[in-house]
Structure formats: C-alpha cells, structure tokens
Design an enzyme around this catalytic site. Sequence first.
Site, PDB file in Angstrom:
ATOM      1  N   CYS A  54       0.827  -1.202   0.000  1.00  0.00           N
ATOM      2  CA  CYS A  54       0.000   0.000   0.000  1.00  0.00           C
ATOM      3  C   CYS A  54       0.868   1.262   0.000  1.00  0.00           C
ATOM      4  O   CYS A  54       1.536   1.532  -0.984  1.00  0.00           O
ATOM      5  CB  CYS A  54      -0.966  -0.050   1.191  1.00  0.00           C
ATOM      6  SG  CYS A  54      -2.334   1.099   1.037  1.00  0.00           S
ATOM      7  N   HIS A 113      -3.627  -5.698   1.124  1.00  0.00           N
ATOM      8  CA  HIS A 113      -2.947  -5.927   2.405  1.00  0.00           C
ATOM      9  C   HIS A 113      -2.905  -7.404   2.792  1.00  0.00           C
ATOM     10  O   HIS A 113      -3.798  -7.884   3.486  1.00  0.00           O
ATOM     11  CB  HIS A 113      -3.673  -5.153   3.513  1.00  0.00           C
ATOM     12  CG  HIS A 113      -3.453  -3.681   3.447  1.00  0.00           C
ATOM     13  ND1 HIS A 113      -2.416  -3.042   4.081  1.00  0.00           N
ATOM     14  CD2 HIS A 113      -4.142  -2.700   2.811  1.00  0.00           C
ATOM     15  CE1 HIS A 113      -2.473  -1.733   3.855  1.00  0.00           C
ATOM     16  NE2 HIS A 113      -3.528  -1.497   3.075  1.00  0.00           N
ATOM     17  N   GLU A 120      -1.144  -8.765   5.003  1.00  0.00           N
ATOM     18  CA  GLU A 120      -0.962  -8.935   6.459  1.00  0.00           C
ATOM     19  C   GLU A 120      -2.294  -8.870   7.205  1.00  0.00           C
ATOM     20  O   GLU A 120      -2.361  -9.245   8.370  1.00  0.00           O
ATOM     21  CB  GLU A 120       0.028  -7.874   6.972  1.00  0.00           C
ATOM     22  CG  GLU A 120      -0.538  -6.485   7.242  1.00  0.00           C
ATOM     23  CD  GLU A 120      -0.728  -5.635   5.989  1.00  0.00           C
ATOM     24  OE1 GLU A 120      -0.630  -6.168   4.871  1.00  0.00           O
ATOM     25  OE2 GLU A 120      -1.020  -4.423   6.130  1.00  0.00           O
TER      26      GLU A 120
END
Lengths: 234, 380
Positions: A88, A205, A207
């Site tokens: 990002c 994302h 994660e």
Amino acid sequence: MTCKAAVIVFPGSNCDRDCVRSFEAVTGLKANLVWHKETSLPNYDFIILPGGFSYGDYLRCGAIARFSPVLSEVKRLADRGRYILGICNGFQILTEARLLPGALLRNHGLKYLCRDVYLRVETSQSPFTSSYKNGQIIRLPISHGEGSYSLNPRELNTLNDQDRVVFRYASAGGTVGETSSPNGSQESIAGIINRERNVLGLMPHPERLAEADLGGLDGRPLFESVLAALGGQA
Amino acid sequence: MEIRYTAQILTYGQFRSIWNLTRPTLSLGFSQAVFYLLPLTNGLWSSGDYDQSLGGASPEMTEKLLYEGKAKKIFLTESEDELLVFYKDDATAFNGAKKGQIESKGQLNNAISSVFFELLETAGVRSHFLKKTGSNTMLVKKLEIIPLEVVVRNIAAGSLSQRLGWPEGRVLDEPIVEFYYKDDALGDPLINNNHIAALKLASPCDLAFLEEEAKKIDRILSAYLLARRVRLVDFKLEFGRHKGQILLGDEISPDTCRFWDAETNKKLDKDRFRQDLGEVTEAYQEIYNRLTCQAVQKYRALVKVRLKDSVLDPQGEAILRSLSSLGLEDFQSIRVGKLIDISVVGENEREVSHKVKKLSDDLLANPNMEKYSFTVEPVK
C-alpha cells in the site's frame, strides 16, 4: 535459523504492527520495528515498508518518505538482493524511490476504498508468491485513496514481457477485465515486481488476512513464500 | 636571498602558518608562495625562533612598535601621519577576563575591516583606512582617538538585554546609540551626553556628529549585510581626530560586531568565543565569504504541477460533469493541478531558476505522471 525481518516505521505508518504480527505468526521468525531515521540495517534479510500515511501523504503519497534516511539503506539492500516488500503506502514509496516503475494515482472514483477485493495471482515465479499457484484467485482487503497504477505503454509492455505483473484485480469468478479494477489501475494491476525479482509492491494488504481469526488466510502464502525463499520451513 | 635558509629554519608548522596566511589573500601558487616567503624568512627567522604573534609581518615592522592592544599592534611608519595596524589572533572577552587565540583571526579581521572601510568610503563615510598592505596589516591615518566607544544596536543582545531585561533577539523599533567611556580601569562604563560634556570628551556639536555618523554607518552596513543574509545585531565604533576632522577609526569585524545568520540566527561573531560555542574561525571565515560574495536577493517562484496530458484526471472530469447543473456551458475540458508558491533567495534569476528546476525534478513533480512549469521573479 537466524533470519530476521525489519518493518520500517515512518511518521504516519499505521500497518507496521500488523505486519510484524502476521510475519511472526506465519513464519515463526522475528520481525523488528525500525524507525525511519535508521541508516544501517545490517542484520536483516527481509524488509517491509508498511501501509499508512507517511508524512501525511503530503505532496504525493510516498514522495517525502522517499527522502527518509533509511531509504538509501533500503536501496542498498535491494541492490544486494535482499527481499523488499512494499504494501500500500509502502508500494507508493517504492515507486517514488524509483525502485519500482510507474506511479499510483488518485482512484478514478475519487473515493477512498476500504473493502475486500479478488486478485488473480499472475505469477508464482517470485520469492513472494511461490506458495501460490499460477492463476489462483485470492481475496485480500484494499484500503487506499491513491491506488490507480499508471505506467507508460512502452514500460508496461516490458513488465508483461518479463512476467513482472504479480497480482491483478479480478472478479470473484476470476476474470480480469475492464471493470475488475476498483480504482482504475491500468490493466487492473494490483502488484508488480522489479526486474531482479526481489522487490515487490502491491496495494492490497496480505498482512490483514493471514490468520483464521481475522476471517481469511489468503495473505498467508505470501509470508510462507518469503520464509521458503529465506531457506526456512513453515 | 639564500635558499638554504628555508630548509634550516622553517619547520612544517611554521611553513603551514605562512602558507595559511598568504594563500587566501594573495592566491599564490605553491612555488610562488615559497618564493614570496624567502625574504621574510631572512628577515624574521634567521635566528631560528618563530614569533607566533608576528606571523606574516613584514620585517621593518619589528623596529617601531608604538602600541600593543588586546587584538592589534600599532607600528610607526616613515610618514608621521600614517600608522601600520597589525591584526593579531589573540582574543579577549569580558574586559580581558577571558583570554585565548582564534586561529587566523588576525588576517580575517584585517580582510573584513578592509571590506567594510572601503564600502563606507564609497558611501561617503570618512575613516582612517588607507589601504590593506598585507594579510594581517593595513595602513591607516594617525588619529587622536576620542576615548568613546560608540555602540549602535538594532536587536537586543548582550548588555542591553541585561540592562533592560529584554530577551536576546528582540527587534528594536529604532536603532539605539550608546556611548561608553573607554577606560579599562573603570570597566568601560556606559555614560550619557552630560558625562561626556563633564569629561570634556566631545563638544555637543561633535557628539551630534558622532551619533548621526553612527546611524548612517548602521544603515549602510545593515543593508549590505542583509543582502548577504546576515543580520547586523549591534556593533561598536571608535572615532578620532585627524587634522581637525573626525574620522572613523579602529576596526569593523566580528570582534566588534554581532552578526547573525538571517535565516537561522546562528551567531557568526565573537559571541562564539565568549560563550564557548565552538567553530569560531569558521564563523569569521563565513562572514568574510558572505561579504565578498554577490548580494543575494529574494525571489518568488510559482511552480505549476499538472498531470501529463496522457494521464486521466478524474477530479477534472468530475468538475466538468458538474458544470451542466450550474447552467454553465462551452467548457471543453478541465484538469486540476497544483500551484506551489515558493520564497527563495539567490544571486540572480538564472541561479534561482536552476535551484527551482532541481527541486521540481527531485521532489515537486513525479515525472512518471506529472509535468511542471514555473516562473521566477524578484521580490521587492
């Protein structure tokens, strides 16, 4: 194994702790938060530039973070083949730092988008995607206002020719087309890798979906791939 | 001239001192410098002793020392009306309570004072200065010194801050002129016009002249320095009589002035020595460099950053679409960009344009998607 990861913290980073947690949970390795003023990262094999709003996204996203002291060290490590992942805002910083080509522009709909999207894994030939299958459809969240990937046609051809588009936005059914990009990205590009295949940037994302409790595991193989590339076992 | 002397007499340290003294002012090449030094070595150091305080002095000066002060030595010359001033590296502060040496101070103060005296001369202020004769020396007219220190202040600092309780850096509405009685035993006390009359130091007419002259000097120096990004905080002048005229005397240097960098307020004067701030020689050198560089001027740069034509501008599209609901027609296209308004100092338009271009290339515009244009114009 003594491999370690560094997650760089810029003023305005806000996904740094998520990255540490997911990386450690998936790989069993240690990840450290490293302040952006650091000028030396000698003991790290894997560097994450996390999401957030470094320097308030002033001027352009990532434009000021690019001049952080740590970035010259990140560039040095990239040249030496260490694995660098920009997620990002981290992806935006990598393009501003010219470690990856192109630029991330304002979403075409002008809105900040925060939702899950489907992605097609375009290549498993990278240290970040070896645990995915070619063409695999995965679900990850996006959370950005400037994620519209833009690149001139000549360089875009090069990216395609060199198998460097790693993720594209897709429909749930897995088709990539005119309408599959939520932000207007050229050719629905969501993530790309450098020519040496050790620097990856992506807008979604991984994660945020790497543990079952969070409602999905599609981000997990990315960290498993890195672990394998570092020579470890999941 | 015997070349063998140099090998015997000059140690490396001595040579370096001489080299440092001659290099900046004379711009001599290596071989020329050595050649130039030979007569000096014969005259000064034939005994093998190196007199630190006389480095760079010419031989005849050793003969007729008239007076030695804290920072200067005064020598008689063959002319009755003229004196030779030698600037020393010695530094004192707090009326001699603090003593030390500032490397290269003598030659820097000599060079700085010379620049100031020449500047004042062209602006119509008469001084004792005749010419710079060496790296540490200048030739001056002999004055009968008026024992007054004339201090002009533009910004509160030092004893004014203490006396009035004003914070250092407070800008004064009007310059303040003060008179101090030059008397080491009394500690150079502040006195007023009545004291001056009682002490018979100057007539009311002369005193008025001193005050006006001091203010005039302040205007000239302040403008010159500000154009080189230096604020003149305060300074001390001394005057003397020469053939019935009152002339400016003494020196004008970082020893006798407070100079602050105009942007950062960094101190570039003897306060660095007084307050143990370090980088003392560097500050004096910086003042010399600024004085001898071109005046800088303030410019305004307007940088326009726009998306390249090939890049879609969703913001502009959205604005264009909204126009029909306003009843506005005939608009073909709208694209939104950024206007960056910059204040910048530089020597000329070309140099400033160069800096703005670099800033735009490196930071303001991303060449992948944006183009830019800019204008630069001087600010009054």
